[in-house]
Design a protein around this motif. Structure first.
Motif, PDB file in Angstrom:
ATOM      1  N   ALA A  25       0.807  -1.221   0.000  1.00 42.97           N
ATOM      2  CA  ALA A  25       0.000   0.000   0.000  1.00 42.97           C
ATOM      3  C   ALA A  25       0.840   1.270   0.000  1.00 42.97           C
ATOM      4  N   LEU A  26       2.165   1.148   0.144  1.00 41.01           N
ATOM      5  CA  LEU A  26       3.029   2.328   0.214  1.00 41.01           C
ATOM      6  C   LEU A  26       3.863   2.467  -1.046  1.00 41.01           C
ATOM      7  N   THR A  27       4.341   3.665  -1.276  1.00 39.36           N
ATOM      8  CA  THR A  27       5.179   3.945  -2.428  1.00 39.36           C
ATOM      9  C   THR A  27       6.529   4.469  -1.959  1.00 39.36           C
ATOM     10  N   ALA A  28       7.512   4.311  -2.792  1.00 35.76           N
ATOM     11  CA  ALA A  28       8.848   4.793  -2.451  1.00 35.76           C
ATOM     12  C   ALA A  28       8.886   6.319  -2.530  1.00 35.76           C
ATOM     13  N   ARG A  29       9.542   6.927  -1.581  1.00 33.65           N
ATOM     14  CA  ARG A  29       9.784   8.369  -1.538  1.00 33.65           C
ATOM     15  C   ARG A  29       8.524   9.223  -1.466  1.00 33.65           C
ATOM     16  N   ARG A  30       7.454   8.671  -0.943  1.00 36.03           N
ATOM     17  CA  ARG A  30       6.221   9.435  -0.749  1.00 36.03           C
ATOM     18  C   ARG A  30       5.734   9.239   0.671  1.00 36.03           C
ATOM     19  N   ALA A  31       5.259  10.305   1.287  1.00 32.48           N
ATOM     20  CA  ALA A  31       4.745  10.217   2.652  1.00 32.48           C
ATOM     21  C   ALA A  31       3.319   9.692   2.680  1.00 32.48           C
ATOM     22  N   ASP A  32       2.626   9.764   1.548  1.00 33.16           N
ATOM     23  CA  ASP A  32       1.237   9.332   1.484  1.00 33.16           C
ATOM     24  C   ASP A  32       1.122   7.939   0.876  1.00 33.16           C
ATOM     25  N   ALA A  33       0.079   7.235   1.292  1.00 30.18           N
ATOM     26  CA  ALA A  33      -0.180   5.899   0.772  1.00 30.18           C
ATOM     27  C   ALA A  33      -0.598   5.986  -0.691  1.00 30.18           C
ATOM     28  N   ALA A  34      -0.427   4.890  -1.394  1.00 30.65           N
ATOM     29  CA  ALA A  34      -0.777   4.832  -2.810  1.00 30.65           C
ATOM     30  C   ALA A  34      -2.250   5.146  -3.030  1.00 30.65           C
ATOM     31  N   ALA A  35      -3.111   4.720  -2.124  1.00 30.19           N
ATOM     32  CA  ALA A  35      -4.550   4.959  -2.284  1.00 30.19           C
ATOM     33  C   ALA A  35      -4.878   6.447  -2.266  1.00 30.19           C
ATOM     34  N   VAL A  36      -4.157   7.231  -1.482  1.00 26.90           N
ATOM     35  CA  VAL A  36      -4.394   8.679  -1.412  1.00 26.90           C
ATOM     36  C   VAL A  36      -3.973   9.335  -2.724  1.00 26.90           C
ATOM     37  N   ILE A  37      -2.805   8.968  -3.206  1.00 27.86           N
ATOM     38  CA  ILE A  37      -2.323   9.528  -4.475  1.00 27.86           C
ATOM     39  C   ILE A  37      -3.244   9.106  -5.615  1.00 27.86           C
ATOM     40  N   ALA A  38      -3.652   7.839  -5.618  1.00 31.87           N
ATOM     41  CA  ALA A  38      -4.540   7.323  -6.663  1.00 31.87           C
ATOM     42  C   ALA A  38      -5.881   8.043  -6.646  1.00 31.87           C
ATOM     43  N   HIS A  39      -6.393   8.335  -5.458  1.00 27.89           N
ATOM     44  CA  HIS A  39      -7.664   9.049  -5.349  1.00 27.89           C
ATOM     45  C   HIS A  39      -7.555  10.435  -5.993  1.00 27.89           C
ATOM     46  N   ALA A  40      -6.448  11.108  -5.753  1.00 28.68           N
ATOM     47  CA  ALA A  40      -6.242  12.435  -6.336  1.00 28.68           C
ATOM     48  C   ALA A  40      -6.168  12.348  -7.859  1.00 28.68           C
ATOM     49  N   VAL A  41      -5.412  11.395  -8.372  1.00 26.48           N
ATOM     50  CA  VAL A  41      -5.272  11.222  -9.819  1.00 26.48           C
ATOM     51  C   VAL A  41      -6.623  10.890 -10.441  1.00 26.48           C
ATOM     52  N   GLU A  42      -7.326   9.955  -9.832  1.00 27.10           N
ATOM     53  CA  GLU A  42      -8.626   9.525 -10.351  1.00 27.10           C
ATOM     54  C   GLU A  42      -9.635  10.670 -10.319  1.00 27.10           C
ATOM     55  N   SER A  43      -9.662  11.449  -9.245  1.00 29.50           N
ATOM     56  CA  SER A  43     -10.584  12.588  -9.147  1.00 29.50           C
ATOM     57  C   SER A  43     -10.306  13.610 -10.241  1.00 29.50           C
ATOM     58  N   SER A  44      -9.050  13.828 -10.523  1.00 26.08           N
ATOM     59  CA  SER A  44      -8.681  14.782 -11.549  1.00 26.08           C
ATOM     60  C   SER A  44      -9.069  14.293 -12.946  1.00 26.08           C
ATOM     61  N   ILE A  45      -8.761  13.039 -13.237  1.00 25.40           N
ATOM     62  CA  ILE A  45      -8.981  12.524 -14.588  1.00 25.40           C
ATOM     63  C   ILE A  45     -10.449  12.196 -14.844  1.00 25.40           C
ATOM     64  N   VAL A  46     -11.086  11.533 -13.901  1.00 28.23           N
ATOM     65  CA  VAL A  46     -12.456  11.069 -14.123  1.00 28.23           C
ATOM     66  C   VAL A  46     -13.476  12.188 -13.953  1.00 28.23           C
ATOM     67  N   SER A  47     -13.379  12.943 -12.863  1.00 27.99           N
ATOM     68  CA  SER A  47     -14.394  13.969 -12.613  1.00 27.99           C
ATOM     69  C   SER A  47     -13.943  15.373 -12.998  1.00 27.99           C
ATOM     70  N   GLY A  48     -12.678  15.530 -13.372  1.00 24.22           N
ATOM     71  CA  GLY A  48     -12.187  16.834 -13.793  1.00 24.22           C
ATOM     72  C   GLY A  48     -11.950  17.815 -12.657  1.00 24.22           C
ATOM     73  N   ALA A  49     -11.889  17.313 -11.431  1.00 20.85           N
ATOM     74  CA  ALA A  49     -11.657  18.196 -10.278  1.00 20.85           C
ATOM     75  C   ALA A  49     -10.259  18.799 -10.360  1.00 20.85           C
ATOM     76  N   GLY A  50     -10.125  20.014  -9.905  1.00 19.46           N
ATOM     77  CA  GLY A  50      -8.835  20.689  -9.896  1.00 19.46           C
ATOM     78  C   GLY A  50      -8.016  20.322  -8.669  1.00 19.46           C
ATOM     79  N   HIS A  51      -6.724  20.620  -8.726  1.00 19.01           N
ATOM     80  CA  HIS A  51      -5.833  20.235  -7.626  1.00 19.01           C
ATOM     81  C   HIS A  51      -6.198  20.931  -6.312  1.00 19.01           C
ATOM     82  N   ARG A  52      -6.721  22.150  -6.369  1.00 13.26           N
ATOM     83  CA  ARG A  52      -7.088  22.851  -5.132  1.00 13.26           C
ATOM     84  C   ARG A  52      -8.242  22.144  -4.412  1.00 13.26           C
ATOM     85  N   LYS A  53      -9.255  21.776  -5.169  1.00 11.79           N
ATOM     86  CA  LYS A  53     -10.413  21.094  -4.594  1.00 11.79           C
ATOM     87  C   LYS A  53     -10.003  19.729  -4.029  1.00 11.79           C
ATOM     88  N   ILE A  54      -9.198  18.999  -4.773  1.00 13.59           N
ATOM     89  CA  ILE A  54      -8.740  17.676  -4.326  1.00 13.59           C
ATOM     90  C   ILE A  54      -7.884  17.812  -3.072  1.00 13.59           C
TER      91      ILE A  54
END
Length: 170
Positions: A25-54
């Motif tokens: 569940a963890l990634t190298a050189r990141r303080a956040d779990a993979a699920a958190v990063i994936a949620h941000a990426v998915e929110s941006s790509i699928v729903s078009g949310a901006g980085h500020r909102k995410i």
């Protein structure tokens, strides 16, 4: 939720260097779990949310979330190529897992990562004639397919460089 992890180390029999072993569940050189990063990426790509909102939803700095999204989008063509080959090689029935084409490279890459997750679930938990019993999320499939460096910056799809951490024994 913050959680402290004490990773284990192991020596590689091939290169004789030591490596840090991270939970899946963890990634190298990141303080956040993979699920958190994936949620941000998915929110941006699928729903078009901006980085500020995410960033506000996740309680993370805007610059951090913007970096995750930029890294994924910058690596989308390489991700698509790498995981298309994995899905194609993985199964004779790969057409059943193939995603529909999307309008952007990042959306196509995300679709192929999800297809790779379905292939892994199929191979590691399917009973012939029944639905898969294993559920594999795309971040876990990405980490399983490429290792803990997947979410670690723009160089994520290059080969991992082995550097001796302990002197070799004579």
């Amino acid at each position: 939720m913050n959680r402290r992890v004490l990773p284990r180390r192991a020596r590689c029999h091939q290169c004789q260097s030591t490596h840090i072993l991270l939970p899946v569940a963890l990634t190298a050189r990141r303080a956040d779990a993979a699920a958190v990063i994936a949620h941000a990426v998915e929110s941006s790509i699928v729903s078009g949310a901006g980085h500020r909102k995410i960033a506000a939803q996740l309680g993370r700095p805007q610059t951090t979330v913007r970096g995750w999204i930029r890294d994924f989008r910058a690596n989308a063509p390489a991700i698509l190529t790498e995981f298309t080959a994995r899905v194609h090689r993985a199964t004779a029935e790969s057409l059943g897992f193939w995603p529909t084409p999307a309008p952007t490279a990042a959306a196509n890459a995300l679709g192929m990562l999800m297809a790779h997750a379905r292939v892994l679930a199929h191979h590691h938990g399917a009973i012939p004639g029944q639905a898969p019993v294993a559920n594999v999320t795309w971040p876990v499939a990405a980490l399983a397919g490429h290792g803990p460096w997947f979410f670690s910056g723009r160089q994520r799809l290059e080969a991992v460089q082995h550097q001796p951490a302990l002197p070799q024994e004579a």
